[in-house]
Design an enzyme around this catalytic site. Sequence first.
Site, PDB file in Angstrom:
ATOM      1  N   SER A 112      30.350 -76.188 114.361  1.00 53.52           N
ATOM      2  CA  SER A 112      29.836 -77.127 113.361  1.00 53.52           C
ATOM      3  C   SER A 112      30.826 -77.380 112.238  1.00 53.52           C
ATOM      4  CB  SER A 112      28.492 -76.642 112.822  1.00 53.52           C
ATOM      5  OG  SER A 112      27.891 -77.617 112.014  1.00 53.52           O
ATOM      6  N   HIS A 113      30.456 -77.017 111.025  1.00 57.66           N
ATOM      7  CA  HIS A 113      31.261 -77.310 109.837  1.00 57.66           C
ATOM      8  C   HIS A 113      32.301 -76.232 109.558  1.00 57.66           C
ATOM      9  CE1 HIS A 113      27.822 -74.821 108.898  1.00 57.66           C
ATOM     10  NE2 HIS A 113      28.475 -74.345 107.866  1.00 57.66           N
ATOM     11  N   ASP A 276      30.719 -83.870 109.413  1.00 57.48           N
ATOM     12  CA  ASP A 276      31.356 -82.568 109.599  1.00 57.48           C
ATOM     13  C   ASP A 276      31.960 -82.424 110.986  1.00 57.48           C
ATOM     14  OD1 ASP A 276      28.918 -82.451 110.941  1.00 57.48           O
ATOM     15  OD2 ASP A 276      28.746 -80.283 110.675  1.00 57.48           O
ATOM     16  N   ASP A 278      31.056 -81.283 113.976  1.00 53.67           N
ATOM     17  CA  ASP A 278      30.375 -81.741 115.185  1.00 53.67           C
ATOM     18  C   ASP A 278      29.487 -82.954 114.950  1.00 53.67           C
ATOM     19  OD1 ASP A 278      28.459 -80.312 113.710  1.00 53.67           O
ATOM     20  OD2 ASP A 278      27.382 -79.691 115.500  1.00 53.67           O
ATOM     21  N   ASP A 280      26.885 -83.534 112.803  1.00 52.90           N
ATOM     22  CA  ASP A 280      25.456 -83.483 112.504  1.00 52.90           C
ATOM     23  C   ASP A 280      25.144 -83.429 111.005  1.00 52.90           C
ATOM     24  OD1 ASP A 280      26.201 -80.860 111.986  1.00 52.90           O
ATOM     25  OD2 ASP A 280      24.778 -79.945 113.378  1.00 52.90           O
ATOM     26  N   ARG A 281      26.153 -83.302 110.172  1.00 60.28           N
ATOM     27  CA  ARG A 281      25.905 -83.281 108.727  1.00 60.28           C
ATOM     28  C   ARG A 281      26.473 -84.540 108.073  1.00 60.28           C
ATOM     29  NH1 ARG A 281      26.113 -77.143 106.436  1.00 60.28           N
ATOM     30  NH2 ARG A 281      25.209 -76.130 108.257  1.00 60.28           N
ATOM     31  N   GLU A 362      17.569 -80.900 105.730  1.00 65.14           N
ATOM     32  CA  GLU A 362      17.933 -79.608 105.158  1.00 65.14           C
ATOM     33  C   GLU A 362      18.902 -79.832 104.009  1.00 65.14           C
ATOM     34  OE1 GLU A 362      17.627 -76.651 108.998  1.00 65.14           O
ATOM     35  OE2 GLU A 362      19.576 -77.531 108.553  1.00 65.14           O
ATOM     36  N   GLU A 363      18.845 -78.943 103.037  1.00 64.08           N
ATOM     37  CA  GLU A 363      19.706 -79.108 101.866  1.00 64.08           C
ATOM     38  C   GLU A 363      21.186 -78.972 102.214  1.00 64.08           C
ATOM     39  OE1 GLU A 363      21.685 -76.493 100.635  1.00 64.08           O
ATOM     40  OE2 GLU A 363      20.995 -75.329 102.337  1.00 64.08           O
ATOM     41  N   SER A 364      21.491 -78.406 103.366  1.00 67.08           N
ATOM     42  CA  SER A 364      22.882 -78.199 103.766  1.00 67.08           C
ATOM     43  C   SER A 364      23.454 -79.448 104.416  1.00 67.08           C
ATOM     44  CB  SER A 364      22.991 -77.007 104.714  1.00 67.08           C
ATOM     45  OG  SER A 364      22.130 -77.163 105.825  1.00 67.08           O
ATOM     46  N   LYS A 375      20.051 -82.783 113.728  1.00 65.24           N
ATOM     47  CA  LYS A 375      20.416 -83.576 112.566  1.00 65.24           C
ATOM     48  C   LYS A 375      21.559 -84.505 112.956  1.00 65.24           C
ATOM     49  CE  LYS A 375      22.656 -79.367 110.737  1.00 65.24           C
ATOM     50  NZ  LYS A 375      21.970 -78.328 111.495  1.00 65.24           N
ATOM     51  N   ARG A 495      23.429 -67.201  99.864  1.00 65.92           N
ATOM     52  CA  ARG A 495      23.162 -68.536  99.340  1.00 65.92           C
ATOM     53  C   ARG A 495      22.010 -68.459  98.346  1.00 65.92           C
ATOM     54  NH1 ARG A 495      24.455 -72.160 104.753  1.00 65.92           N
ATOM     55  NH2 ARG A 495      26.698 -72.007 104.439  1.00 65.92           N
TER      56      ARG A 495
END
Length: 542
Positions: A112-113, A276, A278, A280-281, A362-364, A375, A495
């Site tokens: 991911s990120h 990001d 992959d 999804d963000r 999501e907040e991320s 996402k 976090r």
Amino acid sequence: MIQRLSTTPFNDQKPGTSGLRKKVRVFQQPHYAENFIQSVFDSLEAFEGKTLVLGGDGRFLNREVIQIALKMAAANGFGRVLVGRGGILSTPAASHLIRSSDAFGGLILSASHNPGGADEDFGIKYNVSNGGPAPEKVTEAIHARTLTIDHYRILEAGEVDIDTLGTSLLGEMAVEVVDPVAGYADLMEGLFDFGAIRAMIADGFTLSFDSMGAVTGPYAIEIFEKRLGAPAGTVRNAIPLPDFGHHHPDPNLVHAKELYDRMMAEDAPDFGAASDGDGDRNLIIGRHSYVTPSDSLAVLAANAHLAPGYALGLKGIARSMPTSGAADRVAEKLGIPLYETPTGWKFFGNLLDAGMATICGEESAGTGSDHVREKDGIWAVLLWLNILAVRRQSVAQIMTEHWVSYGRNYYARHDYEGIAKDKADALMEALRGKLASLPGTSNSGGKVEKADDFTYTDPIDQSVSRNQGARILFEDGSRVVFRLSGTGTEGATLRIYIERYVGSSGELGMATAEALAPLVKAAQEVADISGFTGMEGPSVIT
């Protein structure tokens, strides 16, 4: 020829919220990737002759593991594998391909990120037939198998050409190399008013999209430049690279600072966005106007009816527990349910499949809808563009009007990265031990009304998820949430989510740091963060 090769278990292959993520050097150990992939296959039933989707974000080791996965899928009895050309598939595109091809499931190769490269991170995630991440019962079965595995099956064969579209045979299994972009781009064009967005761009609207050297480059070129008519160069860092061009492909204000600076400049474009590793963000920034992911979710939900795919309205909104309550107020005004779930997109899957929610976030920086079961960064950008094309207002104007209507949730996340796991666990254990005694006490944040460790009961299957985050809730509606993240590959990340709500008649124009300062102090007082971690401040603030 199918080989049955002996192996011994590794004790560190427990999948997290998004699969198994480790350093590349860990995955490069003999049998390591093979053990995990075989454990996935051993945990599934009745997939013989069925279709598997395979692809990843192009990071270092992506192509090598795809070859391994293809040969193991053939040896284990899959009938067909759909693989993205060049090994490329964004996570939302993979989800769509699983759903549109009626596949049994899919392997998504990504961290991911997280950063990529020979000394950085790699990951493998299994998604089920609805296109979403494997539920906990599946990941638990996979983990259990990794601890007992003694062999894996792999076809002895040469490398498969994954760069040429078309179908070939690998043993008795068909390998179909597919265009990773076209089907997903068609899906987006069916959801949004591309004509209105094209007209807005033709009228002089300017945008800048940063793919961060990651997977969304080909998707963004096709959609923003080719289909929507944005000028060449609108998409930056558009070529997916094994090390993401030395970028850390996390679309936040630290790692996407180049985009942030561009959007805060005097000659800034009208709209800026990033995605990001992959895909999804998302990161959304208007001219001189940063939009928090929590606020973005709320604005998208409030205005989704302006896009053709959502013209009939929303069935419900779902958000992760750490995400701000901004979307709650939208749901209340729309008269639809709001669902609060643990962190991890898989928790939204049941709600989406049951038709109980339409938009999730999501907040991320993860936002999406029921069009896939992941996402989706580009989806969020396109919905923003559709809203802008209809309302013909700036991002700043839309945000101001939203806050006047709903009030403002001042919000930030403080990440303390690379903490020794024993120290992070000790902090959380000590904090959980205090929770019962906190209600009725006061600190710099105000008077504590409630303190608990979030537990979620799934409304569909009644499964219970405990210990999902320590929450301290104040009488004025403010809150501080503490949670250990499961997305890193080394050490632990603490976090801390900090939120203060101000009603529509209150002060809506404060700087976020100023508005949250008392709650930041309260977090330190309650949890002794610096004492446990040795850190005087967070590594990243978003």
